[in-house]
Design an enzyme around this catalytic site. Structure first.
Site, PDB file in Angstrom:
ATOM      1  N   ARG A 219      29.398  29.943  39.996  1.00 18.72           N
ATOM      2  CA  ARG A 219      28.392  28.979  40.852  1.00 18.72           C
ATOM      3  C   ARG A 219      26.857  29.148  40.229  1.00 18.72           C
ATOM      4  NH1 ARG A 219      30.103  32.506  45.751  1.00 18.72           N
ATOM      5  NH2 ARG A 219      30.350  34.269  43.881  1.00 18.72           N
TER       6      ARG A 219
ATOM      7  N   ALA B  67      41.242  25.168  36.832  1.00 16.12           N
ATOM      8  CA  ALA B  67      42.638  25.359  36.982  1.00 16.12           C
ATOM      9  C   ALA B  67      43.391  24.001  36.779  1.00 16.12           C
ATOM     10  CB  ALA B  67      42.956  25.978  38.125  1.00 16.12           C
TER      11      ALA B  67
ATOM     12  N   LEU C 212      29.105  36.994  40.955  1.00 18.12           N
ATOM     13  CA  LEU C 212      27.509  37.013  41.391  1.00 18.12           C
ATOM     14  C   LEU C 212      27.105  37.877  40.108  1.00 18.12           C
ATOM     15  CD1 LEU C 212      28.112  38.219  45.033  1.00 18.12           C
ATOM     16  CD2 LEU C 212      27.344  36.037  43.979  1.00 18.12           C
TER      17      LEU C 212
ATOM     18  N   GLN D  57      42.167  26.400  31.729  1.00 20.20           N
ATOM     19  CA  GLN D  57      42.994  27.449  32.429  1.00 20.20           C
ATOM     20  C   GLN D  57      44.326  26.814  32.841  1.00 20.20           C
ATOM     21  OE1 GLN D  57      41.663  28.611  36.407  1.00 20.20           O
ATOM     22  NE2 GLN D  57      41.813  30.771  35.664  1.00 20.20           N
TER      23      GLN D  57
ATOM     24  N   CYS E 166      37.464  24.565  39.859  1.00 23.63           N
ATOM     25  CA  CYS E 166      38.228  23.207  40.349  1.00 23.63           C
ATOM     26  C   CYS E 166      37.185  22.220  40.719  1.00 23.63           C
ATOM     27  CB  CYS E 166      39.176  23.672  41.446  1.00 23.63           C
ATOM     28  SG  CYS E 166      40.265  24.775  41.113  1.00 23.63           S
TER      29      CYS E 166
ATOM     30  N   TYR F  69      47.386  32.677  43.704  1.00 28.58           N
ATOM     31  CA  TYR F  69      48.425  31.716  43.079  1.00 28.58           C
ATOM     32  C   TYR F  69      49.666  32.097  42.525  1.00 28.58           C
ATOM     33  CZ  TYR F  69      43.970  29.031  44.057  1.00 28.58           C
ATOM     34  OH  TYR F  69      42.685  28.476  44.820  1.00 28.58           O
TER      35      TYR F  69
ATOM     36  N   PRO G 132      35.982  28.903  34.920  1.00 28.50           N
ATOM     37  CA  PRO G 132      36.677  27.844  35.351  1.00 28.50           C
ATOM     38  C   PRO G 132      36.439  27.479  36.877  1.00 28.50           C
ATOM     39  CG  PRO G 132      38.253  29.702  35.393  1.00 28.50           C
ATOM     40  CD  PRO G 132      37.172  30.146  34.656  1.00 28.50           C
TER      41      PRO G 132
HETATM   42  C1  LIG Z   1      33.692  25.130  42.936  1.00 34.37           C
HETATM   43  C2  LIG Z   1      34.433  26.357  42.264  1.00 34.37           C
HETATM   44  C3  LIG Z   1      35.658  26.230  41.814  1.00 34.37           C
HETATM   45  C4  LIG Z   1      36.419  27.209  41.175  1.00 34.37           C
HETATM   46  N1  LIG Z   1      37.646  27.166  40.503  1.00 34.37           N
HETATM   47  C5  LIG Z   1      38.141  28.040  40.031  1.00 34.37           C
HETATM   48  C6  LIG Z   1      39.335  27.657  39.314  1.00 34.37           C
HETATM   49  O1  LIG Z   1      39.701  26.580  39.118  1.00 34.37           O
HETATM   50  N2  LIG Z   1      39.938  28.921  38.599  1.00 34.37           N
HETATM   51  C7  LIG Z   1      39.473  30.111  38.954  1.00 34.37           C
HETATM   52  O2  LIG Z   1      40.184  31.080  38.263  1.00 34.37           O
HETATM   53  N3  LIG Z   1      38.483  30.494  39.605  1.00 34.37           N
HETATM   54  C8  LIG Z   1      37.736  29.475  40.249  1.00 34.37           C
HETATM   55  N4  LIG Z   1      36.574  29.556  40.709  1.00 34.37           N
HETATM   56  C9  LIG Z   1      36.074  30.813  40.849  1.00 34.37           C
HETATM   57  C10 LIG Z   1      35.225  31.046  39.895  1.00 34.37           C
HETATM   58  O3  LIG Z   1      35.656  31.070  38.446  1.00 34.37           O
HETATM   59  C11 LIG Z   1      34.582  32.471  39.823  1.00 34.37           C
HETATM   60  O4  LIG Z   1      35.420  33.688  39.361  1.00 34.37           O
HETATM   61  C12 LIG Z   1      33.640  33.049  41.280  1.00 34.37           C
HETATM   62  O5  LIG Z   1      33.122  31.665  41.686  1.00 34.37           O
HETATM   63  C13 LIG Z   1      32.907  34.045  40.906  1.00 34.37           C
HETATM   64  O6  LIG Z   1      31.775  33.818  39.953  1.00 34.37           O
HETATM   65  P1  LIG Z   1      30.518  33.335  40.532  1.00 34.37           P
HETATM   66  O7  LIG Z   1      29.842  34.295  41.542  1.00 34.37           O
HETATM   67  O8  LIG Z   1      29.607  33.358  39.204  1.00 34.37           O
HETATM   68  O9  LIG Z   1      30.582  32.026  41.051  1.00 34.37           O
HETATM   69  C14 LIG Z   1      35.835  28.652  41.533  1.00 34.37           C
HETATM   70  C15 LIG Z   1      34.592  28.658  41.995  1.00 34.37           C
HETATM   71  C16 LIG Z   1      34.045  27.665  42.320  1.00 34.37           C
HETATM   72  C17 LIG Z   1      32.542  28.014  43.120  1.00 34.37           C
END
Ligand SMILES: Cc1cc2nc3c(=O)[nH]c(=O)nc-3n(C[C@H](O)[C@H](O)[C@H](O)COP(=O)(O)O)c2cc1C
Length: 371
Positions: free
Chosen positions: A325, A57, A302, A101, A25, A183, A23
């Site tokens: 990401r 979210a 990551l 979510q 945002c 949250y 997820p």
């Molecule tokens: C732009 C952005 C928005 C995010 N929004 C949410 C969200 O809505 N809900 C959530 O649980 N995590 C959110 N996260 C966290 C990601 O879902 C993820 O857990 C976190 O970025 C680590 O994973 P990654 O290394 O693959 O980016 C967000 C991350 C990013 C970069």
């Protein structure tokens, strides 16, 4: 031994591989309503070849949004916009299950969007009053949130249930409850944010009560055929905060109430957190939760390389991997992972001519004929 491109059944939903769009945002909604930004963003990720796309979210009350731009599911207009936008996005992509979510921002509500600095917006500047288990601000210099009364807690629980009914009507395939990242539900779980002396605070049992009650109430509303999971912050990364054994106990409760997966994240409740960032840094938490509880787990954080992702699944550390990401950076990541690992994923037929020769078989069912 499962691998990254093996299917996984969650109730009556079968995921065709183990890659989930985490997820994210977008801070781009109009009073909670999805719009053309979401159409493009969702459409793009529905074309990604992942097993499941998770919508950001989504706030169950208007005041439960993190920012003015957060998506919501708290009124008929939000529901109509979600249903219509999702239907349009789906028509432009191969079929992919869509999870949503459900969230409440708690004391992190009334924030500026990240590109405007992300700080708490005061009421006088167009913000609103955030609520929380206890009147403890996220950062010491911030104005405190308002502590929730028992009546207000009951209203929030009902709002989660009502939003689940709206998600069902809008065509969502799976729900994830947001209990992570500082949250509202994470705030109830964490002794750093929850100093209540009633049934929703105190010892671990009390602090778990509301998140588990809400999970059970939403699960009862959500169709039995459709899966539902939860994202947790397995640890707060602060002394005196949530520790792994607390989360293992929480996961046992959630599984007993029918949780189909546990999405294992961490942190977010305190600016004092010390997170050991590095490739796959939260994978050991997913592994430990999986081993201790037998829950289907999703690892996140990551995970960027196909072989790394495959090793997480093949090694039994997690059943699913979620990317955030990495999928914004490369929305075709699952195509490229399929090519690297010798598998295939669905892709729009309009793009079937795209693979380079060495990846010729990586788009499922692709055929092209020309005269
Ligand atoms: C732009 C952005 C928005 C995010 N929004 C949410 C969200 O809505 N809900 C959530 O649980 N995590 C959110 N996260 C966290 C990601 O879902 C993820 O857990 C976190 O970025 C680590 O994973 P990654 O290394 O693959 O980016 C967000 C991350 C990013 C970069």
């Amino acid at each position: 031994m499962a691998h990254l491109f093996d299917p996984l059944a969650l109730r009556e939903l079968t995921l065709r591989n183990r890659i989930v769009v985490s997820p994210m945002c977008q801070y781009s909604a109009d009073d909670g309503r999805a719009n053309d930004w979401h159409l493009v963003h969702w459409g793009q990720l529905l074309q990604s070849g992942a097993a499941m796309f998770t919508i950001e979210a989504t706030a169950v009350t208007r005041d439960g949004r993190i920012t003015h731009g957060c998506l919501g599911l708290y009124d008929d207009a939000c529901e109509a916009a979600l249903a219509a936008t999702l239907a349009r996005a789906r028509r432009q992509a191969p079929a992919m299950p869509v999870a949503l979510q459900l969230a409440h921002a708690g004391r992190k509500a009334s924030s500026a969007v990240p590109w405007d600095g992300g700080k708490l917006i005061a009421h006088a500047d167009g913000g609103w009053q955030p609520v929380a288990p206890s009147p403890i601000p996220h950062s010491p210099h911030e104005a405190p949130p308002a502590a929730l009364s028992l009546a207000a807690i009951a209203e929030i629980r009902d709002a989660f249930v009502a939003a689940a009914a709206r998600a069902q009507r809008a065509g969502i395939d799976a729900l994830e409850l947001h209990m992570a990242h500082g949250y509202l539900l994470n705030e109830f779980l964490s002794p750093l944010a929850n100093r209540r002396t009633d049934r929703y605070g105190g010892d671990r049992e009390g602090r778990m009560r509301l998140p588990v009650e809400i999970f059970a109430a939403v699960r009862a509303e959500w169709p039995a055929a459709k899966p539902m999971g939860a994202r947790i912050s397995a640890v707060d990364w602060v002394d005196g905060g949530i520790a792994l054994d607390d989360s293992i106990e929480l996961v046992r409760r959630l599984v007993a109430h029918g949780a189909d997966w546990i999405d294992v994240s961490s942190g977010g409740v305190s600016p004092a957190q010390k997170i050991p960032l590095g490739p796959g840094y939260q994978v050991p938490l997913a592994r430990d939760v999986r081993r201790a509880t037998g829950a289907v787990t999703m690892a996140v954080g990551l995970i960027t390389e196909p072989r790394q992702a495959n090793a997480i699944v093949a090694g039994g550390d997690a059943d699913l991997v979620a990317l955030a990401r990495g999928l914004l950076w490369d929305p075709r990541w699952p195509w490229h992972a399929a090519a690297a690992l010798g598998h295939s994923v669905p892709a729009p037929k309009q793009y079937w001519r795209s693979p380079p020769r060495e990846a010729a078989t990586s788009l499922a069912g692709a055929t092209v004929g020309m005269r």
